[in-house]
Design a protein around this motif. Structure first.
Motif, mmCIF file in Angstrom:
data_model
loop_
_atom_site.group_PDB
_atom_site.id
_atom_site.type_symbol
_atom_site.label_atom_id
_atom_site.label_comp_id
_atom_site.label_asym_id
_atom_site.label_seq_id
_atom_site.Cartn_x
_atom_site.Cartn_y
_atom_site.Cartn_z
ATOM 1 N N LEU A 1 32.546 44.032 35.266
ATOM 2 C CA LEU A 1 32.389 45.288 36.002
ATOM 3 C C LEU A 1 30.969 45.416 36.544
ATOM 4 C CD1 LEU A 1 34.395 47.720 33.686
ATOM 5 C CD2 LEU A 1 35.103 46.764 35.893
ATOM 6 N N ARG A 2 30.002 44.906 35.802
ATOM 7 C CA ARG A 2 28.626 44.884 36.294
ATOM 8 C C ARG A 2 28.524 43.961 37.502
ATOM 9 N NH1 ARG A 2 24.050 42.104 34.380
ATOM 10 N NH2 ARG A 2 25.261 41.251 32.646
ATOM 11 N N ALA A 3 29.270 42.859 37.470
ATOM 12 C CA ALA A 3 29.290 41.955 38.619
ATOM 13 C C ALA A 3 29.890 42.637 39.843
ATOM 14 C CB ALA A 3 30.086 40.693 38.273
ATOM 15 N N VAL A 4 30.893 43.489 39.633
ATOM 16 C CA VAL A 4 31.487 44.242 40.743
ATOM 17 C C VAL A 4 30.432 45.149 41.376
ATOM 18 C CG1 VAL A 4 33.143 46.055 41.332
ATOM 19 C CG2 VAL A 4 33.846 44.153 39.854
ATOM 20 N N ASP A 5 29.653 45.839 40.566
ATOM 21 C CA ASP A 5 28.583 46.697 41.091
ATOM 22 C C ASP A 5 27.618 45.891 41.955
ATOM 23 O OD1 ASP A 5 29.632 48.829 39.737
ATOM 24 O OD2 ASP A 5 28.130 48.832 38.139
ATOM 25 N N TRP A 6 27.139 44.781 41.399
ATOM 26 C CA TRP A 6 26.142 43.971 42.102
ATOM 27 C C TRP A 6 26.721 43.444 43.408
ATOM 28 C CZ3 TRP A 6 24.849 39.414 44.295
ATOM 29 C CH2 TRP A 6 23.490 39.086 44.382
ATOM 30 N N ALA A 7 27.958 42.955 43.361
ATOM 31 C CA ALA A 7 28.583 42.394 44.559
ATOM 32 C C ALA A 7 28.850 43.462 45.608
ATOM 33 C CB ALA A 7 29.883 41.688 44.183
ATOM 34 N N ALA A 8 29.185 44.672 45.175
ATOM 35 C CA ALA A 8 29.388 45.763 46.124
ATOM 36 C C ALA A 8 28.086 46.079 46.857
ATOM 37 C CB ALA A 8 29.910 47.004 45.400
ATOM 38 N N ILE B 1 43.444 46.224 35.797
ATOM 39 C CA ILE B 1 42.105 45.639 35.834
ATOM 40 C C ILE B 1 41.550 45.618 37.255
ATOM 41 C CG2 ILE B 1 40.821 43.471 35.551
ATOM 42 C CD1 ILE B 1 42.534 42.957 33.041
ATOM 43 N N VAL B 2 42.347 45.119 38.208
ATOM 44 C CA VAL B 2 41.834 45.044 39.584
ATOM 45 C C VAL B 2 41.751 46.435 40.213
ATOM 46 C CG1 VAL B 2 42.565 42.667 39.956
ATOM 47 C CG2 VAL B 2 44.135 44.526 40.526
ATOM 48 N N ASP B 3 42.669 47.341 39.855
ATOM 49 C CA ASP B 3 42.600 48.708 40.385
ATOM 50 C C ASP B 3 41.320 49.403 39.922
ATOM 51 O OD1 ASP B 3 44.987 48.356 41.683
ATOM 52 O OD2 ASP B 3 46.189 49.499 40.236
ATOM 53 N N THR B 4 40.979 49.212 38.644
ATOM 54 C CA THR B 4 39.748 49.802 38.119
ATOM 55 C C THR B 4 38.520 49.226 38.810
ATOM 56 O OG1 THR B 4 40.745 50.210 35.944
ATOM 57 C CG2 THR B 4 38.337 50.111 36.046
ATOM 58 N N ALA B 5 38.517 47.913 39.009
ATOM 59 C CA ALA B 5 37.404 47.268 39.694
ATOM 60 C C ALA B 5 37.288 47.761 41.130
ATOM 61 C CB ALA B 5 37.577 45.751 39.664
ATOM 62 N N GLU B 6 38.423 47.937 41.802
ATOM 63 C CA GLU B 6 38.399 48.423 43.177
ATOM 64 C C GLU B 6 37.843 49.835 43.255
ATOM 65 O OE1 GLU B 6 41.348 49.055 47.047
ATOM 66 O OE2 GLU B 6 42.192 48.502 45.092
ATOM 67 N N ARG C 1 30.836 52.876 44.172
ATOM 68 C CA ARG C 1 29.468 52.358 44.280
ATOM 69 C C ARG C 1 29.022 52.288 45.735
ATOM 70 N NH1 ARG C 1 25.507 50.392 40.324
ATOM 71 N NH2 ARG C 1 24.089 49.062 41.471
ATOM 72 N N GLN C 2 29.893 51.753 46.603
ATOM 73 C CA GLN C 2 29.583 51.601 48.026
ATOM 74 C C GLN C 2 30.797 52.058 48.840
ATOM 75 O OE1 GLN C 2 26.780 50.911 49.396
ATOM 76 N NE2 GLN C 2 25.581 50.124 47.669
ATOM 77 N N PRO C 3 30.904 53.352 49.148
ATOM 78 C CA PRO C 3 32.111 53.889 49.793
ATOM 79 C C PRO C 3 32.453 53.253 51.136
ATOM 80 C CG PRO C 3 30.736 55.670 48.927
ATOM 81 C CD PRO C 3 29.932 54.416 48.830
ATOM 82 N N GLY C 4 31.487 52.692 51.823
ATOM 83 C CA GLY C 4 31.753 52.202 53.174
ATOM 84 C C GLY C 4 32.270 50.776 53.270
ATOM 85 N N ILE C 5 32.348 50.035 52.170
ATOM 86 C CA ILE C 5 32.721 48.628 52.281
ATOM 87 C C ILE C 5 34.243 48.441 52.239
ATOM 88 C CG2 ILE C 5 30.571 47.819 51.239
ATOM 89 C CD1 ILE C 5 32.129 47.341 48.653
ATOM 90 N N LYS C 6 34.702 47.356 52.844
ATOM 91 C CA LYS C 6 36.112 46.980 52.786
ATOM 92 C C LYS C 6 36.355 46.187 51.507
ATOM 93 C CE LYS C 6 39.647 44.246 55.143
ATOM 94 N NZ LYS C 6 39.943 43.353 56.308
ATOM 95 N N VAL C 7 37.418 46.549 50.782
ATOM 96 C CA VAL C 7 37.717 45.894 49.506
ATOM 97 C C VAL C 7 39.155 45.398 49.503
ATOM 98 C CG1 VAL C 7 37.760 46.119 46.988
ATOM 99 C CG2 VAL C 7 36.113 47.462 48.323
ATOM 100 N N THR C 8 39.352 44.150 49.123
ATOM 101 C CA THR C 8 40.692 43.606 48.919
ATOM 102 C C THR C 8 40.779 43.071 47.492
ATOM 103 O OG1 THR C 8 40.092 41.394 49.707
ATOM 104 C CG2 THR C 8 40.915 42.951 51.341
ATOM 105 N N THR C 9 42.008 42.995 46.965
ATOM 106 C CA THR C 9 42.202 42.533 45.593
ATOM 107 C C THR C 9 43.333 41.512 45.541
ATOM 108 O OG1 THR C 9 43.812 44.258 45.025
ATOM 109 C CG2 THR C 9 41.479 44.784 44.702
ATOM 110 N N LEU D 1 34.380 42.842 50.443
ATOM 111 C CA LEU D 1 34.360 42.473 49.032
ATOM 112 C C LEU D 1 35.777 42.087 48.622
ATOM 113 C CD1 LEU D 1 32.525 42.437 46.465
ATOM 114 C CD2 LEU D 1 33.354 44.757 46.007
ATOM 115 N N ARG D 2 35.908 40.951 47.954
ATOM 116 C CA ARG D 2 37.217 40.487 47.486
ATOM 117 C C ARG D 2 37.189 40.387 45.964
ATOM 118 N NH1 ARG D 2 42.003 38.029 48.375
ATOM 119 N NH2 ARG D 2 42.500 36.085 47.282
#
Length: 293
Positions: A19-26, A68-73, A79-87, A36-37
């Motif tokens: 989850l920390r990696a998700v923050d950093w990547a976002a 798990i992926v829904d929580t990460a998304e 963290r970054q509302p403007g980015i595009k996210v796919t899972t 972000l994928r």
């Protein structure tokens, strides 16, 4: 596909480090203006974390891959509302999935988590495998023992210069990161006296020792040819083993960048001693950048 259109891929498993990696990547995706994928891959393992199960109000063994992926998304979008996210959820071994994801990603980001209590302080086998074989930079989130990513806390990017840094992908990646974050780039070059000599030997006192340091300075000067003129670059040289010099520098860095040269053969890209050492022991996130021969 244009390089700027490539996403940043993150391996997620519901653990606090992922989850920390998700923050950093976002944050990275927002800096670079890319997507972000989020990928969850597991052939047989079940979720073993605590915080996600607590948040969902159910035992950890009942947490599903989709949750798990829904929580990460949700976390990435918060963290970054403007980015595009796919899972994506894939029933495969994570190391093979993430190496494959790297073929069409700007970078692969991972949390630092071993698969056993003995490996708690080290990088797990999945991280070593992905960092050693991916076709794109692999960023491993070291340097914190909670689930919060802290971007830009120290205000510098550190580059570990190899023997032939001119034109290297690691130099370019480190320069991009420093420019995006508007911080200096510190290109660390370690040097050592001949292994067979001692500091008391008359042939290596004074001028010969200075020669080894000067050679290190010249290598760093060559590396700057690939760096934009408006980027502030510091180029310290350190008399030490490269691994020790970079581990020391990582204590005051936001990101440590090292190159890894591809060796042709059955096992593809292999990590050298320096890259392997900093992945296991650095005090900040580490980016391993593959170098093309």
């Amino acid at each position: 596909m244009n390089r700027t259109d490539l996403p940043i891929a993150v391996g997620v498993d519901g653990s606090e480090p992922s989850l920390r990696a998700v923050d950093w990547a976002a944050d990275e995706a927002a800096l670079r203006g890319t997507a972000l994928r989020l990928v969850y891959a597991s052939l047989w393992e079940r979720y073993e974390g605590a915080s996600l199960a607590h948040d969902l109000g159910k035992p950890s063994e009942e947490v599903t891959a989709e949750e798990i992926v829904d929580t990460a998304e949700r976390r990435a979008r918060h963290r970054q509302p403007g980015i595009k996210v796919t899972t994506d959820v894939l029933p495969e071994e994570p190391e093979y999935v993430l190496v494959r994801e790297g073929r069409s990603a700007l970078a692969v980001v991972m949390g630092c988590r071993g698969r056993s209590s003995m490996a708690e302080a080290l990088l797990g086998s999945v991280g070593v495998m992905v960092a050693g074989h991916a076709h794109c930079p692999v960023i491993v989130l070291r340097g914190s023992h909670d689930n919060q990513a802290r971007s830009g806390a120290r205000g510098r990017i550190v580059l570990g210069d190899g023997e032939e840094p001119t034109g290297s992908a690691a130099v370019r990646f480190a320069a991009e990161e420093a420019l995006l974050r508007r911080v200096p780039l510190e290109a660390v070059r370690a040097w050592r006296r001949p292994a067979h000599a001692t500091t008391e030997h008359p042939l290596i006192v004074g001028e010969p020792a200075h020669q080894h340091e000067q050679e290190a300075v010249e290598v760093l000067a060559e590396a700057r040819r690939d760096v934009q003129a408006d980027l502030q670059v510091h180029r310290p040289t350190v008399e030490a083993r490269a691994r020790d010099a970079l581990l020391a520098a990582s204590r005051e860095a936001d990101l440590l960048v090292v190159g890894a040269r591809r060796r042709h053969g059955h096992f593809g890209l292999q990590l050298g001693r320096v890259a392997h050492g900093v992945l296991h022991h650095a005090a900040c996130p580490v980016a391993v950048v593959p170098e093309r021969e």
